[in-house]
Each structure stands twice: as structure tokens, then as C-alpha cells.
Design a protein around this motif. Structure first.
Motif, PDB file in Angstrom:
ATOM      1  N   PHE A  34       0.837  -1.193   0.000  1.00 42.52           N
ATOM      2  CA  PHE A  34       0.000   0.000   0.000  1.00 42.52           C
ATOM      3  C   PHE A  34       0.874   1.245   0.000  1.00 42.52           C
ATOM      4  O   PHE A  34       1.783   1.362   0.819  1.00 42.52           O
ATOM      5  CB  PHE A  34      -0.896   0.037   1.252  1.00 42.52           C
ATOM      6  CG  PHE A  34      -1.859  -1.098   1.337  1.00 42.52           C
ATOM      7  CD1 PHE A  34      -3.110  -1.006   0.748  1.00 42.52           C
ATOM      8  CD2 PHE A  34      -1.509  -2.277   1.992  1.00 42.52           C
ATOM      9  CE1 PHE A  34      -4.005  -2.063   0.823  1.00 42.52           C
ATOM     10  CE2 PHE A  34      -2.398  -3.329   2.068  1.00 42.52           C
ATOM     11  CZ  PHE A  34      -3.649  -3.229   1.478  1.00 42.52           C
ATOM     12  N   GLU A  35       0.574   2.181  -0.923  1.00 41.68           N
ATOM     13  CA  GLU A  35       1.265   3.468  -0.962  1.00 41.68           C
ATOM     14  C   GLU A  35       0.573   4.490  -0.077  1.00 41.68           C
ATOM     15  O   GLU A  35       1.111   5.562   0.160  1.00 41.68           O
ATOM     16  CB  GLU A  35       1.284   4.015  -2.390  1.00 41.68           C
ATOM     17  CG  GLU A  35       2.187   3.271  -3.326  1.00 41.68           C
ATOM     18  CD  GLU A  35       2.092   3.848  -4.718  1.00 41.68           C
ATOM     19  OE1 GLU A  35       2.395   5.051  -4.896  1.00 41.68           O
ATOM     20  OE2 GLU A  35       1.719   3.092  -5.636  1.00 41.68           O
ATOM     21  N   ASP A  36      -0.604   4.180   0.372  1.00 37.96           N
ATOM     22  CA  ASP A  36      -1.423   5.103   1.136  1.00 37.96           C
ATOM     23  C   ASP A  36      -1.899   4.377   2.398  1.00 37.96           C
ATOM     24  O   ASP A  36      -2.607   3.370   2.317  1.00 37.96           O
ATOM     25  CB  ASP A  36      -2.608   5.530   0.257  1.00 37.96           C
ATOM     26  CG  ASP A  36      -3.539   6.513   0.913  1.00 37.96           C
ATOM     27  OD1 ASP A  36      -3.612   6.573   2.159  1.00 37.96           O
ATOM     28  OD2 ASP A  36      -4.230   7.225   0.164  1.00 37.96           O
ATOM     29  N   ALA A  37      -1.521   4.905   3.560  1.00 36.50           N
ATOM     30  CA  ALA A  37      -1.879   4.249   4.815  1.00 36.50           C
ATOM     31  C   ALA A  37      -3.384   4.216   5.038  1.00 36.50           C
ATOM     32  O   ALA A  37      -3.895   3.291   5.688  1.00 36.50           O
ATOM     33  CB  ALA A  37      -1.180   4.938   5.983  1.00 36.50           C
ATOM     34  N   SER A  38      -4.121   5.187   4.487  1.00 40.43           N
ATOM     35  CA  SER A  38      -5.576   5.163   4.676  1.00 40.43           C
ATOM     36  C   SER A  38      -6.186   3.977   3.936  1.00 40.43           C
ATOM     37  O   SER A  38      -7.118   3.331   4.437  1.00 40.43           O
ATOM     38  CB  SER A  38      -6.219   6.480   4.238  1.00 40.43           C
ATOM     39  OG  SER A  38      -6.009   6.721   2.871  1.00 40.43           O
ATOM     40  N   LYS A  39      -5.656   3.660   2.757  1.00 42.49           N
ATOM     41  CA  LYS A  39      -6.153   2.484   2.025  1.00 42.49           C
ATOM     42  C   LYS A  39      -5.778   1.197   2.751  1.00 42.49           C
ATOM     43  O   LYS A  39      -6.569   0.252   2.801  1.00 42.49           O
ATOM     44  CB  LYS A  39      -5.612   2.476   0.601  1.00 42.49           C
ATOM     45  CG  LYS A  39      -6.238   3.566  -0.246  1.00 42.49           C
ATOM     46  CD  LYS A  39      -5.747   3.554  -1.668  1.00 42.49           C
ATOM     47  CE  LYS A  39      -6.429   4.684  -2.417  1.00 42.49           C
ATOM     48  NZ  LYS A  39      -5.829   4.973  -3.685  1.00 42.49           N
ATOM     49  N   ALA A  40      -4.590   1.167   3.322  1.00 44.50           N
ATOM     50  CA  ALA A  40      -4.165   0.001   4.097  1.00 44.50           C
ATOM     51  C   ALA A  40      -5.064  -0.170   5.315  1.00 44.50           C
ATOM     52  O   ALA A  40      -5.468  -1.287   5.648  1.00 44.50           O
ATOM     53  CB  ALA A  40      -2.707   0.152   4.526  1.00 44.50           C
TER      54      ALA A  40
END
Length: 134
Positions: A34-40
Motif C-alpha cells: 500500500f502506498e497510502d496508509a488510509s487504504k491500508a
């Protein structure tokens, strides 16, 4: 493999290198990147297909949601999985390291770049070694 691996970093090259190092060290063949912690975080909260144990390699300094905010969120949600977080950062600030270990899910702190030797050593970490017994 009886556990999932998540790598969360906003740098695509870091994601690629960490995945290759994991394969070369025998730490893991597959990882969720994941490049984005919110998506993770969304994936983590809503995904019922995660295995019972999850190892997360987490960058601290990221846009949108920082690694600290990610750690706060997973702590508040008291996940049913056994979650083991390895903070992976370019920060050499001792306060960051001390802060990281305030979170009960953090089992190690690595300064970038993650190397094959780092990953081999992690297999002996007291919180992770049970994952690598055959």
C-alpha cells in the motif's frame, strides 16, 4: 505461510525493494503493498480474508495518514488478529524510536533501507519467531 505481510510506504521503489528483499531472505513470498496508509487501514479494518497473524512493515512519515495515525487506529480497533508492526523509517531521531515502542503492536524499528540481513534477523525476533517454525 500462516501469516499475512503488509508493506505500507508512500514510495513505490521502497515497496518494490522490500518485496524483493522479503523473497530473497525467505521472510515472505507475497505481501500486500500500500502506498497510502488510509487504504491500508480500510483494507485492514474491512478484510475478513486476512490470516490470524499479520506482520506490517510501516513507514512513519507519509501523506494523508502518517504511520503514527495508522498505529493509533489499529490500536483503537483492537483487531482480532495478532498484529506485529515493524516500523521502517528514514528517521534516526531517538524520540521516534522511543515513541514507536510505546505501541504494544510494534516489535521492531528499522532504519531504511530494509536489507536481507534485517529480514533474516527478524525471523529470530521473540515476537515473530513462532511464525517461522516448521
Amino acid at each position: 505461510m500462516d501469516f499475512d505481510v503488509m508493506v505500507i510506504d508512500d514510495d513505490k521503489m521502497v515497496l518494490f525493494i522490500q518485496e524483493k528483499m522479503m523473497q530473497m531472505s525467505g521472510f515472505s513470498d507475497v505481501s500486500l503493498k500500500f502506498e497510502d496508509a488510509s487504504k491500508a487501514l480500510d483494507y485492514f479494518k474491512s478484510n475478513n480474508t486476512l490470516k490470524d497473524e499479520v506482520v506490517i512493515f510501516l513507514d512513519i512519515n507519509m501523506p494523508y495518514i502518517s504511520g503514527w495515525e495508522f498505529l493509533d487506529e489499529i490500536g483503537e480497533n483492537k483487531p482480532s488478529q495478532n498484529v506485529h508492526v515493524i516500523v521502517v523509517t528514514s528517521s534516526i531521531d531517538l524520540r521516534d524510536k522511543e515513541n514507536a515502542f510505546e505501541y504494544k503492536s510494534v516489535v521492531d524499528y528499522l532504519v531504511k533501507p530494509v536489507t536481507k540481513d534485517n529480514l533474516i534477523a527478524l525471523k529470530s525476533n521473540k515476537h515473530l519467531k513462532h511464525l517461522f517454525k516448521k
